[in-house]
Design a protein around this motif. Structure first.
Motif, PDB file in Angstrom:
ATOM      1  N   TYR A  58      38.874  98.970  16.287  1.00 56.62           N
ATOM      2  CA  TYR A  58      39.667  98.995  15.179  1.00 56.62           C
ATOM      3  C   TYR A  58      40.950  98.509  15.662  1.00 56.62           C
ATOM      4  O   TYR A  58      41.343  98.259  16.739  1.00 56.62           O
ATOM      5  CB  TYR A  58      39.791 100.480  14.743  1.00 56.62           C
ATOM      6  N   ILE A  59      41.813  98.088  14.498  1.00 60.30           N
ATOM      7  CA  ILE A  59      43.256  97.238  14.849  1.00 60.30           C
ATOM      8  C   ILE A  59      44.035  98.066  14.287  1.00 60.30           C
ATOM      9  O   ILE A  59      45.169  97.947  14.415  1.00 60.30           O
ATOM     10  CB  ILE A  59      42.984  95.902  14.196  1.00 60.30           C
ATOM     11  N   ASN A  60      43.892  99.239  13.324  1.00 62.34           N
ATOM     12  CA  ASN A  60      44.863  99.884  12.581  1.00 62.34           C
ATOM     13  C   ASN A  60      43.948 101.428  12.343  1.00 62.34           C
ATOM     14  O   ASN A  60      43.113 101.452  12.318  1.00 62.34           O
ATOM     15  CB  ASN A  60      45.748  99.485  11.779  1.00 62.34           C
ATOM     16  N   GLU A  61      44.908 102.357  11.920  1.00 61.50           N
ATOM     17  CA  GLU A  61      44.685 103.436  11.559  1.00 61.50           C
ATOM     18  C   GLU A  61      43.358 103.445  10.442  1.00 61.50           C
ATOM     19  O   GLU A  61      42.460 104.150  10.173  1.00 61.50           O
ATOM     20  CB  GLU A  61      45.625 104.605  11.324  1.00 61.50           C
ATOM     21  N   ARG A  62      43.794 102.444   9.440  1.00 63.24           N
ATOM     22  CA  ARG A  62      43.061 102.363   7.996  1.00 63.24           C
ATOM     23  C   ARG A  62      41.657 101.900   8.578  1.00 63.24           C
ATOM     24  O   ARG A  62      40.724 102.331   7.938  1.00 63.24           O
ATOM     25  CB  ARG A  62      43.804 101.635   7.222  1.00 63.24           C
ATOM     26  N   ASN A  63      41.739 101.009   9.457  1.00 59.24           N
ATOM     27  CA  ASN A  63      40.553 100.022   9.846  1.00 59.24           C
ATOM     28  C   ASN A  63      39.744 101.234  10.642  1.00 59.24           C
ATOM     29  O   ASN A  63      38.342 101.271  10.642  1.00 59.24           O
ATOM     30  CB  ASN A  63      40.815  99.043  11.009  1.00 59.24           C
ATOM     31  N   ALA A  64      40.366 101.968  11.439  1.00 58.57           N
ATOM     32  CA  ALA A  64      39.608 102.933  12.196  1.00 58.57           C
ATOM     33  C   ALA A  64      38.734 104.171  11.070  1.00 58.57           C
ATOM     34  O   ALA A  64      37.667 104.251  11.225  1.00 58.57           O
ATOM     35  CB  ALA A  64      40.586 103.821  13.052  1.00 58.57           C
ATOM     36  N   LYS A  65      39.323 104.414  10.012  1.00 52.39           N
ATOM     37  CA  LYS A  65      38.924 105.441   8.945  1.00 52.39           C
ATOM     38  C   LYS A  65      37.694 104.568   8.446  1.00 52.39           C
ATOM     39  O   LYS A  65      36.731 105.210   8.114  1.00 52.39           O
ATOM     40  CB  LYS A  65      39.879 105.804   7.985  1.00 52.39           C
ATOM     41  N   TYR A  89      44.153 112.298  19.669  1.00 54.59           N
ATOM     42  CA  TYR A  89      43.599 111.035  19.875  1.00 54.59           C
ATOM     43  C   TYR A  89      42.755 111.283  21.308  1.00 54.59           C
ATOM     44  O   TYR A  89      43.303 111.757  22.184  1.00 54.59           O
ATOM     45  CB  TYR A  89      44.842 110.171  20.380  1.00 54.59           C
TER      46      TYR A  89
END
Length: 256
Positions: free
Chosen positions: A223-230, A215
Motif C-alpha cells: 500500500y502507499i498510504n493508510e487509506r490504500n491499506a484499508k 504496526y
C-alpha cells in the motif's frame, strides 16, 4: 356766439355724468370681483389639500404606532416562536384531519399514506436515517456532547417524585446563588441502581470498541498510504480466495 359754440361742443363730445362715468366704474369693479373669487377658490383648494395632508399624517402616525407595537411583540417572543407556531398549526390540521377520518369511519394512517407521494416518502426515510448519524470520532468534546445528548434523551422524569419534593422543600427546591446544596441531597436507591446499570452498559460497550492495531514491521507492504491499506484489506477479505493463485504466480514470476 361763444356760449352757443360751447354748448354745442358739450352736446357733441362731453360725457354725460350719469351715463359714461358709471359704465367705467362697473368695468373696474368686475375684474376685482373675479380676482377675489379666484383667490377665494385657490384658498379653499389649499385648505382642502391641507386637510387631506393632515388626515394622511394622522393615518401614517397610527399605522407606525401599530407597527411599533407589533415589532415590540415580535421581539419579546422566543427566537423559535415561528417554528413553534408552524408546528402547532400543523398539529391542529392533523387533529382536524383525524376527526374527519373518524367521522367517515376511515383509518387516518391509511389516508395519510395515500396522500403522500413516493418522492416525499423516500425523502423522509433518508431524513430519518440521517438523524443523529454517527460520524465517527472527531474530538473528545464532540464525543462527550454526543454521549450527553444520548443520555438526556433516555431520561424520563418522575413527576410524582417531583411533586413530593416540591411539597417537602418548597422554595428551597429551586436553588439560587446563595443556596448551600452540598450534602443536602440524598439519592434514592432506585436512582443509584439505575446509574450503576447505565455505567455497566457503557463499560461493556466500550470494551467492544475496535482498537487501532499495532504496526507490524514484518508484514508485506502493498500500500502507499493508510487509506490504500484499508482498501487492500477489504479487497483481500472479499476476493482473496479468488486471486491467491494469481498473486503467488506474480510473486514467483511464473504468471502467464
Amino acid at each position: 356766439m361763444a356760449a352757443a359754440a360751447v354748448s354745442e361742443l358739450g352736446s357733441l363730445g362731453a360725457p354725460d355724468p350719469d351715463g359714461g362715468g358709471s359704465s367705467g366704474s362697473e368695468d373696474e369693479a368686475r375684474p376685482s370681483a373675479a380676482a377675489a373669487a379666484a383667490a377665494a377658490q385657490k384658498r379653499e383648494e389649499r385648505l382642502r389639500k391641507f386637510r387631506e395632508l393632515h388626515l394622511k399624517r394622522n393615518e401614517a402616525r397610527k399605522l407606525n404606532h401599530q407597527e411599533v407595537v407589533e415589532e415590540d411583540k415580535r421581539l419579546k417572543l422566543p427566537p423559535n416562536w415561528e417554528a413553534k407556531k408552524a408546528r402547532l398549526e400543523w398539529e391542529l390540521k392533523v387533529e382536524e384531519k383525524k376527526r374527519e377520518c373518524a367521522a367517515r369511519g376511515e383509518d387516518y394512517e391509511r389516508v395519510k399514506l395515500l396522500e403522500i407521494s413516493a418522492e416525499d416518502a423516500e425523502r423522509w426515510e433518508r431524513k430519518k436515517k440521517r438523524k443523529n448519524p454517527d460520524l465517527g470520532f472527531s474530538d473528545y468534546a464532540a464525543a462527550q456532547l454526543r454521549q450527553y445528548q444520548r443520555l438526556t434523551r433516555q431520561i424520563k422524569p418522575d413527576l410524582e417524585e417531583y411533586e413530593k419534593l416540591k411539597e417537602q422543600y418548597g422554595e428551597a427546591l429551586y436553588p439560587t446563588s446563595d443556596s448551600l446544596l452540598h450534602g443536602t441531597h440524598v439519592p434514592t436507591k432506585e436512582g443509584v441502581d439505575r446509574m450503576v446499570a447505565d455505567l455497566e452498559k457503557q463499560i461493556e460497550k466500550r470494551e467492544k470498541y475496535s482498537r487501532r492495531r499495532p504496526y507490524n514491521d514484518d508484514a508485506d507492504i502493498d500500500y502507499i498510504n493508510e487509506r490504500n491499506a484499508k482498501f487492500n484489506k477489504k479487497a483481500e477479505r472479499f476476493y482473496g480466495k479468488y486471486t491467491a493463485e494469481i498473486k503467488q504466480n506474480l510473486e514467483r514470476g511464473t504468471a502467464v
